[in-house]
Enzyme design. Structure first.
Site: not given
Length: 207
Positions: A86, A116, A130, A139, A158, A176
């Site tokens: 965007r 991903h 990463n 945000n 993750s 994670a």
């Protein structure tokens, strides 16, 4: 008639980029804007839409079903498949944005990876960062938007939520499944998890 004119324009743009060396797989499925700028050694896979004010550098690969608008893609970057880039986003040299990733008004530093299932908005990422699958930068609080700063060589595990405004300093790790609401110091591990509970020989209630 308007659609025909649009098709004619798209064909002219496709032919222009093919002649300049852009490799297109399924060019009839790729859409450009009048102001699209593309460097050398670029490959664009099928079903890609490039909106206005997009600048693509050299040796870039845009994979299928990606949508780009008002952004800058530097050299040796890989985008997609199924990525949405965007406005006011800059992808620095050697960075990678993978499938089902949305980025808005952010800088992704050199050789950083968001592979991903992530949303990154109003953020500034350093080099060699990463971002693990399922990471979200939180945000917007419903009134204002705040910034997330992630410094060089940070590893975000993750399924993490980074609640802005927040700063993750150099070489730190976010475990994670964490919800990060405070700044993380350099070379630190930040982790927020509930204690796992296990009941032995548990039997489900029957109806």
């Amino acid at each position: 008639m308007k659609l025909l004119n649009s098709q004619n324009l798209q064909n002219k743009l496709r032919n222009k980029f093919i002649k300049s060396g852009v490799k297109m797989i399924g060019p009839e499925t790729i859409f450009f804007s009048n102001d699209t700028k593309i460097g050398k050694g670029v490959t664009i896979e099928p079903y890609v839409v490039i909106g206005s004010k997009v600048k693509i550098g050299n040796n870039v690969t845009i994979k299928s079903f990606s949508h780009l608008e008002s952004c800058k893609i530097e050299n040796k970057v890989e985008v997609g498949p199924y990525a949405r880039i965007r406005p006011e986003t800059i992808l620095k040299e050697g960075s990678k944005v993978g499938n089902f990733v949305e980025i808005k008004k952010s800088v992704v530093g050199k050789k950083s990876k968001i592979n991903h299932l992530s949303y990154v908005g109003d953020s500034d990422l350093g080099q060699m960062v990463n971002i693990g699958a399922g990471t979200i930068t939180c945000n917007y609080d419903g009134v204002k938007k705040s910034k997330t700063i992630i410094k060089d060589k940070v590893f975000i595990g993750s399924n993490s939520s980074l609640v802005a405004p927040v700063k993750i300093n150099e070489e730190s790790i976010v475990g994670a499944g964490s919800v990060i609401t405070k700044n993380v110091k350099k070379k630190s591990l930040a982790l927020t998890r509930s204690t796992q509970t296990e009941i032995s020989n548990y039997k489900r209630k029957s109806k």
